[in-house]
Design a protein around this motif. Structure first.
Motif, PDB file in Angstrom:
ATOM      1  N   PRO A  86       0.832  -1.206   0.000  1.00 33.43           N
ATOM      2  CA  PRO A  86       0.000   0.000   0.000  1.00 33.43           C
ATOM      3  C   PRO A  86       0.867   1.256   0.000  1.00 33.43           C
ATOM      4  O   PRO A  86       1.964   1.283   0.565  1.00 33.43           O
ATOM      5  CB  PRO A  86      -0.793  -0.116   1.308  1.00 33.43           C
ATOM      6  N   VAL A  87       0.373   2.294  -0.641  1.00 36.37           N
ATOM      7  CA  VAL A  87       1.083   3.576  -0.676  1.00 36.37           C
ATOM      8  C   VAL A  87       0.199   4.653  -0.059  1.00 36.37           C
ATOM      9  O   VAL A  87      -1.003   4.456   0.144  1.00 36.37           O
ATOM     10  CB  VAL A  87       1.469   3.969  -2.119  1.00 36.37           C
ATOM     11  N   GLU A  88       0.786   5.787   0.234  1.00 31.54           N
ATOM     12  CA  GLU A  88       0.051   6.887   0.852  1.00 31.54           C
ATOM     13  C   GLU A  88      -1.016   7.408  -0.106  1.00 31.54           C
ATOM     14  O   GLU A  88      -0.771   7.576  -1.301  1.00 31.54           O
ATOM     15  CB  GLU A  88       1.024   8.010   1.217  1.00 31.54           C
ATOM     16  N   LYS A  89      -2.180   7.682   0.431  1.00 29.82           N
ATOM     17  CA  LYS A  89      -3.277   8.185  -0.394  1.00 29.82           C
ATOM     18  C   LYS A  89      -3.358   9.706  -0.331  1.00 29.82           C
ATOM     19  O   LYS A  89      -2.843  10.339   0.590  1.00 29.82           O
ATOM     20  CB  LYS A  89      -4.606   7.575   0.056  1.00 29.82           C
ATOM     21  N   SER A  90      -4.041  10.261  -1.338  1.00 25.94           N
ATOM     22  CA  SER A  90      -4.270  11.703  -1.379  1.00 25.94           C
ATOM     23  C   SER A  90      -5.785  11.939  -1.364  1.00 25.94           C
ATOM     24  O   SER A  90      -6.582  10.992  -1.323  1.00 25.94           O
ATOM     25  CB  SER A  90      -3.670  12.294  -2.656  1.00 25.94           C
ATOM     26  N   LEU A  91      -6.193  13.217  -1.439  1.00 27.53           N
ATOM     27  CA  LEU A  91      -7.619  13.520  -1.498  1.00 27.53           C
ATOM     28  C   LEU A  91      -8.267  12.911  -2.738  1.00 27.53           C
ATOM     29  O   LEU A  91      -9.430  12.517  -2.717  1.00 27.53           O
ATOM     30  CB  LEU A  91      -7.826  15.037  -1.498  1.00 27.53           C
ATOM     31  N   LEU A  92      -7.492  12.823  -3.823  1.00 24.74           N
ATOM     32  CA  LEU A  92      -8.034  12.285  -5.061  1.00 24.74           C
ATOM     33  C   LEU A  92      -8.184  10.760  -5.028  1.00 24.74           C
ATOM     34  O   LEU A  92      -8.968  10.199  -5.776  1.00 24.74           O
ATOM     35  CB  LEU A  92      -7.142  12.675  -6.247  1.00 24.74           C
ATOM     36  N   THR A  93      -7.409  10.086  -4.192  1.00 25.93           N
ATOM     37  CA  THR A  93      -7.423   8.609  -4.178  1.00 25.93           C
ATOM     38  C   THR A  93      -7.935   8.038  -2.862  1.00 25.93           C
ATOM     39  O   THR A  93      -7.758   6.863  -2.590  1.00 25.93           O
ATOM     40  CB  THR A  93      -6.006   8.060  -4.445  1.00 25.93           C
ATOM     41  N   ILE A  94      -8.585   8.875  -2.055  1.00 27.75           N
ATOM     42  CA  ILE A  94      -8.967   8.460  -0.709  1.00 27.75           C
ATOM     43  C   ILE A  94      -9.925   7.264  -0.720  1.00 27.75           C
ATOM     44  O   ILE A  94      -9.925   6.447   0.202  1.00 27.75           O
ATOM     45  CB  ILE A  94      -9.586   9.656   0.062  1.00 27.75           C
ATOM     46  N   SER A  95     -10.709   7.119  -1.768  1.00 26.03           N
ATOM     47  CA  SER A  95     -11.660   5.995  -1.825  1.00 26.03           C
ATOM     48  C   SER A  95     -11.217   4.908  -2.808  1.00 26.03           C
ATOM     49  O   SER A  95     -11.997   4.019  -3.138  1.00 26.03           O
ATOM     50  CB  SER A  95     -13.050   6.508  -2.229  1.00 26.03           C
ATOM     51  N   ASP A  96      -9.962   4.962  -3.265  1.00 23.92           N
ATOM     52  CA  ASP A  96      -9.467   4.012  -4.268  1.00 23.92           C
ATOM     53  C   ASP A  96      -8.509   3.005  -3.644  1.00 23.92           C
ATOM     54  O   ASP A  96      -8.014   3.189  -2.541  1.00 23.92           O
ATOM     55  CB  ASP A  96      -8.731   4.752  -5.402  1.00 23.92           C
ATOM     56  N   GLU A  97      -8.240   1.943  -4.402  1.00 23.18           N
ATOM     57  CA  GLU A  97      -7.151   1.028  -4.063  1.00 23.18           C
ATOM     58  C   GLU A  97      -5.886   1.534  -4.746  1.00 23.18           C
ATOM     59  O   GLU A  97      -5.860   1.679  -5.971  1.00 23.18           O
ATOM     60  CB  GLU A  97      -7.456  -0.391  -4.549  1.00 23.18           C
ATOM     61  N   VAL A  98      -4.849   1.791  -3.967  1.00 21.54           N
ATOM     62  CA  VAL A  98      -3.593   2.291  -4.516  1.00 21.54           C
ATOM     63  C   VAL A  98      -2.459   1.471  -3.902  1.00 21.54           C
ATOM     64  O   VAL A  98      -2.278   1.466  -2.689  1.00 21.54           O
ATOM     65  CB  VAL A  98      -3.374   3.794  -4.188  1.00 21.54           C
ATOM     66  N   LEU A 429      -3.667   1.212  -9.563  1.00 21.06           N
ATOM     67  CA  LEU A 429      -4.688   2.144  -9.071  1.00 21.06           C
ATOM     68  C   LEU A 429      -6.039   1.621  -9.528  1.00 21.06           C
ATOM     69  O   LEU A 429      -6.285   1.473 -10.729  1.00 21.06           O
ATOM     70  CB  LEU A 429      -4.434   3.549  -9.624  1.00 21.06           C
ATOM     71  N   ILE A 430      -6.916   1.307  -8.578  1.00 17.06           N
ATOM     72  CA  ILE A 430      -8.233   0.771  -8.895  1.00 17.06           C
ATOM     73  C   ILE A 430      -9.283   1.760  -8.399  1.00 17.06           C
ATOM     74  O   ILE A 430      -9.475   1.921  -7.193  1.00 17.06           O
ATOM     75  CB  ILE A 430      -8.439  -0.615  -8.255  1.00 17.06           C
ATOM     76  N   LYS A 431      -9.937   2.412  -9.358  1.00 16.07           N
ATOM     77  CA  LYS A 431     -10.970   3.392  -9.031  1.00 16.07           C
ATOM     78  C   LYS A 431     -12.351   2.790  -9.242  1.00 16.07           C
ATOM     79  O   LYS A 431     -12.488   1.688  -9.791  1.00 16.07           O
ATOM     80  CB  LYS A 431     -10.789   4.648  -9.896  1.00 16.07           C
ATOM     81  N   GLN A 432     -13.382   3.521  -8.831  1.00 13.76           N
ATOM     82  CA  GLN A 432     -14.758   3.088  -9.014  1.00 13.76           C
ATOM     83  C   GLN A 432     -15.465   4.039  -9.960  1.00 13.76           C
ATOM     84  O   GLN A 432     -15.073   5.205 -10.111  1.00 13.76           O
ATOM     85  CB  GLN A 432     -15.483   3.058  -7.665  1.00 13.76           C
ATOM     86  N   VAL A 462      -2.357  16.576   2.178  1.00 20.14           N
ATOM     87  CA  VAL A 462      -3.163  16.212   3.332  1.00 20.14           C
ATOM     88  C   VAL A 462      -2.775  14.812   3.773  1.00 20.14           C
ATOM     89  O   VAL A 462      -2.689  13.887   2.953  1.00 20.14           O
ATOM     90  CB  VAL A 462      -4.666  16.252   2.986  1.00 20.14           C
ATOM     91  N   ASN A 463      -2.498  14.661   5.045  1.00 14.04           N
ATOM     92  CA  ASN A 463      -2.185  13.335   5.595  1.00 14.04           C
ATOM     93  C   ASN A 463      -3.492  12.585   5.805  1.00 14.04           C
ATOM     94  O   ASN A 463      -4.149  12.712   6.837  1.00 14.04           O
ATOM     95  CB  ASN A 463      -1.410  13.473   6.915  1.00 14.04           C
ATOM     96  N   VAL A 464      -3.865  11.807   4.775  1.00 14.75           N
ATOM     97  CA  VAL A 464      -5.162  11.126   4.794  1.00 14.75           C
ATOM     98  C   VAL A 464      -5.227  10.106   5.928  1.00 14.75           C
ATOM     99  O   VAL A 464      -6.258   9.960   6.587  1.00 14.75           O
ATOM    100  CB  VAL A 464      -5.415  10.453   3.430  1.00 14.75           C
ATOM    101  N   CYS A 465      -4.117   9.404   6.158  1.00 14.80           N
ATOM    102  CA  CYS A 465      -4.114   8.400   7.232  1.00 14.80           C
ATOM    103  C   CYS A 465      -4.369   9.057   8.583  1.00 14.80           C
ATOM    104  O   CYS A 465      -5.133   8.550   9.403  1.00 14.80           O
ATOM    105  CB  CYS A 465      -2.782   7.658   7.249  1.00 14.80           C
ATOM    106  N   ARG A 466      -3.720  10.193   8.791  1.00 14.33           N
ATOM    107  CA  ARG A 466      -3.908  10.904  10.062  1.00 14.33           C
ATOM    108  C   ARG A 466      -5.347  11.395  10.182  1.00 14.33           C
ATOM    109  O   ARG A 466      -5.956  11.338  11.254  1.00 14.33           O
ATOM    110  CB  ARG A 466      -2.926  12.073  10.140  1.00 14.33           C
ATOM    111  N   LEU A 467      -5.896  11.880   9.063  1.00 11.81           N
ATOM    112  CA  LEU A 467      -7.264  12.378   9.058  1.00 11.81           C
ATOM    113  C   LEU A 467      -8.238  11.267   9.431  1.00 11.81           C
ATOM    114  O   LEU A 467      -9.159  11.453  10.232  1.00 11.81           O
ATOM    115  CB  LEU A 467      -7.591  12.928   7.661  1.00 11.81           C
TER     116      LEU A 467
END
Length: 520
Positions: A86-98, A429-432, A462-467
């Motif tokens: 797994p890699v760090e997510k961003s606002l654009l990939t917060i709901s995706d598999e990355v 990257l797997i999006k919906q 934005v630190n999505v994991c922290r959020l």
């Protein structure tokens, strides 16, 4: 069609069946390789004895012991190394598999070296098998006895189609390099390394080049010179000096040169007796061509210790040369033998300058009690590795990448570094097919408002994991508060803050989605 071409085609055809994909198959092959080393220990030791004059215990210590450790580590960690990362997510990939998915490269060519004919040939093979590749193994023809044993016995343990051994000389190697591989792993000289890279470039094949160079060894005058010289003597004269990471020359102040010579002389006697020629743990030069090359390198230098030789036996005694300069014959090329020149410098400033004026070495050695001095050498020089207060042993640390830089090579291996070096780290990257409103910022027409949103999403870190952790903690804190409070349900300050955070996150999320829909 040449033999080499047929071998490569067979390996590729076998790889394309997918049989190397399952981890169970890779582990089975690694177990067989381990069994080969265990069951054929005698044949391996005998071959190395005939090639390099090395004792059976020396062969186990410097050839097969490290291989066993590498295989065991790979089997233990394979599932972890091969798993999606797994890699760090961003606002654009917060709901995706990355994630990053390691996958096999294909067919790897491994060209071994003669100085450690088993260790430097089979260690890359461990990485190739673990990563799920097929591998064509080309042992060095210079260590002919080891090459013959490898050719005859290894196919009895490993899949003959996936891991064939090809023997022969320059013409066979050149024919192999004409074929298309997915990676070439070469251990040897910089001169041949350039030819290997040139051949690989015709197919845009990536290469790992484990080369050598003149690795310097600086001795600080204030260190424990006795212990320093003991470790340097061991590191230099192991395998009769035929080690790519051996200290090539010593840099020290003139005031300690005599002491350094005397201490090394004592250590040579302690390690190899008064007559190393008859001592079983002191080897031989690989052949007469290299013997003559080494004898020529001594011309013009003053012998301080040793210097004895016997061409008929390819024997050169452990030798120390003093009062050497940067222009001396022995400083023109990598020594790769039991000659240890000493060059005097005024101090660490001149030592650093001397190192930096030459090609980047495979390793820099420094002996000093002063940690600041060590850190300064690290900061002001460049090399494949740096080892302070010892020699060679960084090669045994599988958590460290082993490799060169510049003229001393490219790429690295050992442990997971071998696995990664011989894998393709595939980005996934797997999006919906949902939340299309978020995508409207990239579709024409390109308005100022859309550009503003694009700037926010692409540049805002934005630190999505922290959020997510904060939101989870806030939710749990809120639930806990309702569970333990008295019927009045009054919030504590901590709970109130947590609950407020949840509300804010929910509110901003709703606003964001609303804005996205307005842009459509």
């Amino acid at each position: 069609m040449s033999r080499e071409q047929l071998v490569v085609q067979r390996a590729r055809k076998s790889f394309q069946t997918g049989k190397t994909k399952p981890l169970e198959y890779r582990i089975h092959q690694l177990k067989n390789l381990l069994r080969f080393i265990s069951e054929r220990r005698g044949e391996i030791a005998d071959a190395v004895k005939r090639d390099l004059g090395k004792s059976a215990r020396g062969t186990e210590l410097f050839e097969t012991l490290g291989l066993e450790g590498e295989i065991n580590l790979s089997m233990e960690k394979l599932a972890e190394w091969a798993a999606p990362r797994p890699v760090e997510k961003s606002l654009l990939t917060i709901s995706d598999e990355v994630y990053v998915q390691p996958e096999p490269l294909g067919v790897v060519l491994i060209i071994g070296a003669w100085n450690y004919p088993w260790a430097v040939t089979l260690q890359p093979l461990v990485g190739a098998i673990a990563a799920g590749n097929a591998a064509v193994i080309k042992p060095s023809e210079v260590s002919s006895h080891s090459a013959k044993v490898m050719e005859e016995l290894l196919p009895q343990y490993l899949d003959k189609d996936l891991y064939p051994v090809v023997t022969g000389g320059v013409s066979e190697t050149q024919e192999l390099l004409k074929q298309r591989f997915d990676h070439v792993f070469y251990t040897g000289s910089s001169t041949v390394g350039k030819l290997v890279m040139e051949a690989a470039a015709r197919h845009l094949t990536p290469v790992t080049l484990e080369l050598g160079g003149k690795s310097p060894c600086y001795i600080d005058k204030d260190c424990d010179i006795r212990i320093a010289c003991r470790r340097i003597t061991w590191g230099k004269f192991v395998n009769c000096g035929q080690t790519c990471i051996a200290p090539d020359f010593i840099l020290c102040e003139a005031s300690i040169q005599s002491q350094v010579i005397e201490e090394i002389k004592k250590c040579i006697k302690e390690f190899y007796t008064d007559n190393p020629e008859t001592f079983e743990d002191y080897g031989r030069i690989i052949n007469q061509r290299h013997f003559k090359r080494l004898m020529a390198l001594m011309e013009g230098s003053t012998v301080a210790v040793g210097g004895n030789s016997d061409e008929s036996q390819c024997y050169i005694a452990p030798t120390v040369l003093k009062d050497v300069t940067g222009e001396s014959t022995v400083m023109r090329e990598e020594i790769f033998g039991p000659l240890l020149p000493i060059i005097t410098v005024s101090g660490v400033d001149e030592a650093i300058q001397f190192i930096n004026e030459r090609e980047k070495p495979l390793v820099i050695y420094i002996f000093s009690h002063d940690n600041k001095l060590i850190k300064r050498v690290i900061a002001e020089t460049s090399s494949g590795a740096l080892l302070a207060n010892d020699c060679l042993v960084h090669f045994t640390v599988d958590a460290l990448p082993f490799g060169g830089v510049g003229n001393s090579g490219m790429g690295c291996y050992h442990g997971q570094y071998s696995f990664d070096q011989l894998s393709h780290l595939r980005s996934c990257l797997i999006k919906q097919l949902k939340m299309e409103g978020v995508n409207s910022m990239r579709y024409p027409p390109h308005t100022a408002k859309k550009l503003g949103w694009a700037r926010f999403f692409l540049l805002k870190r934005v630190n999505v994991c922290r959020l997510r952790r904060m939101a989870l903690l806030a939710t749990l804190a809120g639930l806990a508060a309702f569970a333990v409070q008295e019927p009045s349900y009054e919030f504590t300050d901590t709970t109130r803050c947590s609950f407020t955070l949840v509300c804010k996150i929910k509110h901003h999320h709703e606003l964001l989605l609303g804005q996205m829909h307005k842009m459509q």
